[in-house]
Design an enzyme around this catalytic site. Structure first.
Site, PDB file in Angstrom:
ATOM      1  N   GLY A 245      -0.109   4.301  11.491  1.00 36.96           N
ATOM      2  CA  GLY A 245       0.059   2.956  10.425  1.00 36.96           C
ATOM      3  C   GLY A 245      -1.380   2.352  10.203  1.00 36.96           C
ATOM      4  N   ARG A 327       3.137   7.208  -5.974  1.00 32.29           N
ATOM      5  CA  ARG A 327       2.998   5.833  -5.308  1.00 32.29           C
ATOM      6  C   ARG A 327       3.129   4.569  -6.154  1.00 32.29           C
ATOM      7  NH1 ARG A 327      -0.467   4.528  -2.128  1.00 32.29           N
ATOM      8  NH2 ARG A 327       1.080   3.632  -0.438  1.00 32.29           N
ATOM      9  N   CYS A 358       7.547  11.932 -18.864  1.00 34.33           N
ATOM     10  CA  CYS A 358       8.312  11.259 -19.782  1.00 34.33           C
ATOM     11  C   CYS A 358       8.937  10.090 -19.177  1.00 34.33           C
ATOM     12  CB  CYS A 358       9.105  12.042 -20.210  1.00 34.33           C
ATOM     13  SG  CYS A 358       8.150  13.142 -21.522  1.00 34.33           S
TER      14      CYS A 358
END
Ligand code: LLP
Length: 434
Positions: A245, A327, A358
Site C-alpha cells: 500500500g 485506471r 468506443c
C-alpha cells in the site's frame, strides 16, 4: 522519475534508451519499464530492514504487474512473491521463482488452486476465511503434507492516501475480523493442527498510502492480539505481515514517503509493541506492489486524430486507452505525460488525451499540459507500471500492448504484443446450426 532524461535530440530517454526509437522498433502502445528504478526501490525496502537488524521478507505483490520476466527480475533482487491466483502462481513457477518464497493470497482460493500450492510446496498460504481452513485441513491431512500459514485479519484500520479511519468492525470481504472473535476462532481451529503451521498474522490496510500512522496502528492492534494469545496459550508469533500500500507520485499533487520511512516506522512500532509485552520480535513481511513497479512504467502511444470542441477543449486521441489502462475510467486516476519526441519543448498547449475505445469515458488525461501535438507524435504517459497491463483487457478486440524492459542503454522484450491471431485463439466456429 527514475532514469528519465531528455537526450540531446530532445527525446525522452529511459534507462539510457531513446523512447522514440523504442516506439519505432517495438510499435505502440508500448509499456517501458525502468529496471534501475525497480531495483533501487526493492533494495531500499530490503536494506532498511537489514540496517535495523530485523529479519524480513519483502514480497512483490505481483497483481500490480505479472509476467515471467518480472518474476525472474524479482528473483534476482532476492524478493519474495505475493500471488493471488492459480494463474499468478503458475506464471511464477514457470519463471522458476523459488517456491519457498511464494506467498498465496485470495479470499476464495479454489481447491485446485490450493492443490497447486501444495504440489509446488510454496512458502506460505495467507488464510482468509473459515471455508479455506476446512479446505486446507482436508488437503494437508489427505496428503500428510505440512504447510505454513498466516491468518489474514482485518484490524478495523482502513488507510487512504492521506488519512485512515478506524472502526470496530470493518466492512471488508477479506480476512477474519480482529475485533469480534472471528480471529480467535480461526486461531483455535489451526493453532494445534498437525500439518498447518501458524507462522503469524497478516493485514493489508489499503493502497496508495502517504502516511505511516495507519501501518503503526494496524501493527499495534495485531501485536495486542498476539500478546493475548501468548498469555493465554503460550503462542509465539514468528511472522507479522503488514501488507502493501505504499504510495507513489502519479502527479505533482502526490507526496509519498520514501520506502525507508515506511519501513522504519513499522520496525519502530513492532519493536516497541513487542518489547512492551515481552514478546519475541517476529519477522516483518511486507507486500509492496505499486511502489515497486508503478512509477517505473511509462506507456508510449502514437498520437492520431484530433477533435476541437469549440470553447471547451481539444481532444487528441492515442492508439490505446482504457484497454491498456482502465485506471482513469475506473478510479478517476490522474496521470502526467509529455510528447516524447518533443520533450525539450515547453508544454504550453492543453489537450485532453482520449483513448481509441468506443466509450466516451475512455479518456486517459483530462486537460493535460503538453507540447504542441501532431499526428505521429509519441505520447509518453508516466507511472503506468502498476495495475495497467495487469488490468488490461481486449475490449473492442484491441490487442494488449507489448512490454519492454530497459536498463543501462539496453532493452529487451518482456511481453510480446498480442496479435489478431492471439485474439481469436480461443474462439470456436458456430456449430449449432448444423
Ligand atoms: N497485499 C495485499 C493483500 C493487497 O490486497 C494488495 C493490493 C497489495 C499487497 C499491494 O498493494 P500496493 O502496494 O500495490 O498498493 N487496482 C487498484 C489497486 C488494488 C490493490 C489491491 N490490493 C489500483 O489500480 O489502484
Amino acid at each position: 522519475h527514475g532514469t528519465q532524461t531528455i537526450g540531446e535530440n530532445g527525446h525522452l530517454h529511459i534507462g539510457g534508451v531513446d523512447t522514440v526509437e523504442l516506439a519505432k522498433e517495438y510499435g505502440t502502445p508500448l509499456i517501458v519499464y525502468d529496471l534501475e528504478l525497480i531495483r533501487n526501490r526493492a533494495r531500499a525496502f530490503r536494506d532498511t530492514f537489514q540496517k535495523h537488524g530485523v529479519n524480513a521478507q519483502v514480497a512483490y505483490a505481483s497483481k500490480a504487474f505479472s509476467c515471467i520476466a518480472i518474476y525472474q527480475f524479482m528473483k534476482e533482487e532476492n524478493l519474495s512473491l505475493d500471488v493471488v491466483s492459480g494463474g499468478e502462481l503458475y506464471t511464477a513457477l514457470k519463471a522458476d521463482f523459488p517456491a519457498e518464497r511464494i506467498h498465496f493470497h485470495g479470499n476464495n482460493k479454489s481447491y485446485d488452486e490450493l492443490l497447486l500450492a501444495f504440489d509446488a510446496k510454496i512458502g506460505c498460504i495467507v488464510v482468509d476465511n473459515f471455508y479455506e481452513i476446512e479446505l486446507l485441513k482436508e488437503i494437508s491431512e489427505s496428503r500428510k503434507q505440512s504447510m505454513n500459514i498466516l491468518l489474514r485479519v482485518t484490524p478495523g484500520v482502513e488507510a487512504h492516501t492521506h488519512d485512515f479511519i478506524t472502526t470496530g468492525q470493518e466492512d471488508s470481504k477479506f480476512g477474519f475480523d480482529l475485533n469480534n472473535g472471528q480471529a480467535d476462532e480461526a486461531f483455535q481451529l489451526v493453532v494445534n493442527h498437525e500439518y498447518l503451521n501458524l507462522l503469524g498474522l497478516h493485514c493489508h490496510i489499503g493502497s496508495q498510502i502517504f502516511e505511516t500512522d495507519g501501518f503503526s496502528l494496524a501493527a499495534s492492534k495485531l501485536i495486542e492480539k498476539i500478546g493475548e494469545w501468548n498469555k493465554k496459550y503460550g503462542y509465539e508469533c514468528k511472522v507479522l505481515n503488514l501488507g502493501g500500500g505504499f504510495g507513489i507520485r502519479y502527479t505533482e499533487e502526490d507526496h509519498p514517503l520514501e520506502p525507508h520511512v515506511y519501513v522504519e516506522e513499522m520496525v519502530k512500532t513492532v519493536k516497541e509493541e513487542t518489547s512492551k509485552r515481552q514478546l519475541p520480535m517476529p519477522e516483518i513481511w511486507i507486500e509492496p506492489g505499486r511502489s515497486l513497479v508503478g512509477d517505473a512504467g511509462t506507456t508510449l502511444y502514437t498520437i492520431g486524430s484530433r477533435k476541437v470542441v469549440p470553447n471547451i477543449r481539444e481532444y487528441i486521441a492515442v492508439d490505446g486507452g482504457m484497454s491498456d489502462n482502465i485506471r482513469p475510467a475506473l478510479y478517476d486516476a490522474k496521470y502526467e505525460a509529455v510528447i516524447a519526441n518533443k520533450a525539450n519543448l515547453p508544454r504550453n498547449c492543453t489537450y485532453t488525451v482520449a483513448g481509441k475505445l468506443c466509450e466516451s469515458g475512455d479518456k486517459l488525461i483530462v486537460d493535460a499540459p503538453l507540447q504542441k501535438a501532431e499526428p505521429g507524435d509519441i505520447l509518453a504517459v508516466f507511472c503506468t507500471g502498476a495495475y495497467g497491463y495487469s488490468m488490461a483487457s481486449n475490449y473492442n478486440r484491441v490487442p494488449r500492448p507489448a512490454v519492454v524492459f530497459v536498463e543501462n542503454g539496453k532493452h529487451q522484450l518482456a511481453i510480446r504484443r498480442e496479435s489478431y491471431d492471439d485474439l481469436i485463439l480461443n474462439d470456436m466456429e458456430y456449430q449449432l446450426n448444423k
